[in-house]
Design an enzyme around this catalytic site. Structure first.
Site, PDB file in Angstrom:
ATOM      1  N   PHE A 161       0.057 -11.767   0.811  1.00  0.00           N
ATOM      2  CA  PHE A 161      -0.969 -12.158   0.809  1.00  0.00           C
ATOM      3  C   PHE A 161      -2.439 -12.682  -0.469  1.00  0.00           C
ATOM      4  CE2 PHE A 161      -5.704 -11.501   2.983  1.00  0.00           C
ATOM      5  CZ  PHE A 161      -5.637 -12.122   4.639  1.00  0.00           C
ATOM      6  N   HIS A 168      -3.427 -13.759  -7.854  1.00  0.00           N
ATOM      7  CA  HIS A 168      -1.915 -13.961  -8.285  1.00  0.00           C
ATOM      8  C   HIS A 168      -0.650 -15.394  -8.783  1.00  0.00           C
ATOM      9  CE1 HIS A 168      -1.435 -11.544  -4.335  1.00  0.00           C
ATOM     10  NE2 HIS A 168      -1.238 -10.465  -5.198  1.00  0.00           N
ATOM     11  N   GLY A 218      -0.099  -8.513 -13.458  1.00  0.00           N
ATOM     12  CA  GLY A 218      -1.759  -8.736 -13.944  1.00  0.00           C
ATOM     13  C   GLY A 218      -1.953  -7.113 -14.059  1.00  0.00           C
ATOM     14  N   SER A 235      -8.379  -9.262  -4.975  1.00  0.00           N
ATOM     15  CA  SER A 235      -7.362  -7.902  -4.261  1.00  0.00           C
ATOM     16  C   SER A 235      -7.254  -8.733  -3.122  1.00  0.00           C
ATOM     17  CB  SER A 235      -7.646  -6.547  -4.393  1.00  0.00           C
ATOM     18  OG  SER A 235      -7.118  -5.541  -3.563  1.00  0.00           O
TER      19      SER A 235
HETATM   20  P1  AMP Z   1      -0.288  -6.838  -5.719  1.00  0.00           P
HETATM   21  O1  AMP Z   1       0.261  -8.456  -4.907  1.00  0.00           O
HETATM   22  O2  AMP Z   1      -1.564  -6.717  -5.157  1.00  0.00           O
HETATM   23  O3  AMP Z   1       1.342  -5.977  -5.653  1.00  0.00           O
HETATM   24  O4  AMP Z   1      -0.434  -8.257  -7.546  1.00  0.00           O
HETATM   25  C1  AMP Z   1       0.946  -8.858  -7.704  1.00  0.00           C
HETATM   26  C2  AMP Z   1       0.777  -8.687  -8.904  1.00  0.00           C
HETATM   27  O5  AMP Z   1      -0.334  -9.548  -9.178  1.00  0.00           O
HETATM   28  C3  AMP Z   1       0.334  -7.491  -9.697  1.00  0.00           C
HETATM   29  O6  AMP Z   1       0.461  -8.099 -10.824  1.00  0.00           O
HETATM   30  C4  AMP Z   1      -1.122  -7.476  -9.584  1.00  0.00           C
HETATM   31  O7  AMP Z   1      -1.640  -7.170 -10.631  1.00  0.00           O
HETATM   32  C5  AMP Z   1      -1.517  -8.871  -9.931  1.00  0.00           C
HETATM   33  N1  AMP Z   1      -2.819  -9.350  -8.964  1.00  0.00           N
HETATM   34  C6  AMP Z   1      -3.010  -9.005  -7.651  1.00  0.00           C
HETATM   35  N2  AMP Z   1      -4.714  -9.322  -8.369  1.00  0.00           N
HETATM   36  C7  AMP Z   1      -4.185  -9.826  -9.468  1.00  0.00           C
HETATM   37  C8  AMP Z   1      -6.082  -9.883 -10.196  1.00  0.00           C
HETATM   38  N3  AMP Z   1      -7.238 -10.472  -9.615  1.00  0.00           N
HETATM   39  N4  AMP Z   1      -5.920 -10.978 -11.644  1.00  0.00           N
HETATM   40  C9  AMP Z   1      -4.902 -10.750 -12.009  1.00  0.00           C
HETATM   41  N5  AMP Z   1      -3.497 -10.277 -11.268  1.00  0.00           N
HETATM   42  C10 AMP Z   1      -3.155  -9.826 -10.261  1.00  0.00           C
END
Ligand code: AMP
Length: 276
Positions: A32, A37, A145, A183
């Site tokens: 998503f 990302h 991130g 997010s």
């Molecule tokens: P997730 O898909 O939420 O598990 O996130 C995957 C990666 O993307 C992780 O390293 C998160 O920290 C990073 N990430 C998610 N949202 C953000 C954001 N707003 N800014 C920077 N990195 C992000």
């Protein structure tokens, strides 16, 4: 861009790439995908020859009653975003764990407070899947991130202990124009909830402004932040050392404010650097 579902096929492919001397970069995600990302992919792109993004909603990092079953998914949107970001391989495995999987990778210390206290077992799930993915890909570089600030610290520790050849790089937190931290879970928010969700970043910014006015006491800063939050329940609002994540009483150098709380049914997190 190549899309691969089979872990063995991915491992074989990357073995070939490494044998040709190519540097493998890796951005793990739960899909998503959004601009947060994409920013990590842009950070990784010039630092490697083969850029791999994984999309896998990892059941191990969800607790009972959490949102595993309704976690948002958009494989087509994810594919377009990755292609536009110059990704070479999109890895979308239906599952990652062997039948009878019984191994947990756990980091001590850094995982006890903050989200670790609010979500027991969560970081064990994270480090177990990241260790599994690092073992499969053997990347030279992996980008995470700062949005998930504690996760980044925990993964750095795990990599230093188990995968010292993997360089872990942190990317800055990306926000919407109104300040909301991007997010995948923002998709759950109603318009009214989204307005209240803005209070997380507003609280952190107010704390930062208070530091600029000379306030050094962490408790006083937390009080300022709490006065602004409009969450339905607060997991934590803390001022911590940016490396050890141990709460600080006074800001004598760099510190980070971290917040987590629920707006409606949606759990949101945010963080901001305080001080110089
Ligand atoms: P997730 O898909 O939420 O598990 O996130 C995957 C990666 O993307 C992780 O390293 C998160 O920290 C990073 N990430 C998610 N949202 C953000 C954001 N707003 N800014 C920077 N990195 C992000």
């Amino acid at each position: 861009m190549l899309t691969i579902a089979d872990p063995a096929e991915l491992a074989a492919r990357l073995r070939l790439e490494r044998a040709r001397g190519r540097r493998v970069g890796f951005v793990p995600t739960m899909g998503f995908l959004h601009e947060g990302h994409a920013s990590l992919m842009r950070l990784a792109r010039p630092r490697c020859d083969v850029l791999v993004v994984s999309v896998f909603v990892n059941p191990l990092q969800f607790g009972p009653g959490e949102d595993l079953d309704r976690y948002p998914r958009d494989p087509e949107g994810d594919t377009s975003l990755c292609a536009a970001a110059g990704v070479d391989i999109l890895f979308m495995p239906p599952s990652l764990y062997a039948p009878g999987h019984a191994t947990t990778v756990a980091v001590a210390g850094l995982t006890t407070g903050l989200c670790g206290a609010a979500r027991p077992g969560h970081f064990d799930g994270v480090t177990t899947v990241v260790a599994r993915l690092f073992g499969l890909l053997l990347p030279d570089l992996a980008v995470f991130g700062e949005k998930d600030y504690q996760q980044l610290a925990v993964v750095r520790r795990m990599a230093a202990d188990l995968y010292p050849t993997v360089e872990v790089v942190g990317g800055p937190l990306i926000r919407d124009a109104d300040g909301l931290a991007l997010s995948s879970r923002n998709a759950y928010l109603s318009p009214e909830e989204r307005l209240r969700a803005l209070s997380l970043s507003a609280a952190l910014r107010a704390m930062q402004a208070e530091v600029q006015r000379g306030e050094r006491r962490a408790l006083a800063l937390v009080e300022v932040g709490r006065g602004i939050l409009q969450v339905d329940s607060l997991d934590y609002l803390e001022v911590v050392d940016p490396d050890s994540l141990v709460p600080v009483e006074r800001l004598d150098g760099r510190a980070r404010a971290l917040v987590a709380g629920r707006v409606g049914r949606t759990r949101l997190i945010d963080n901001l650097l305080l001080g110089a």
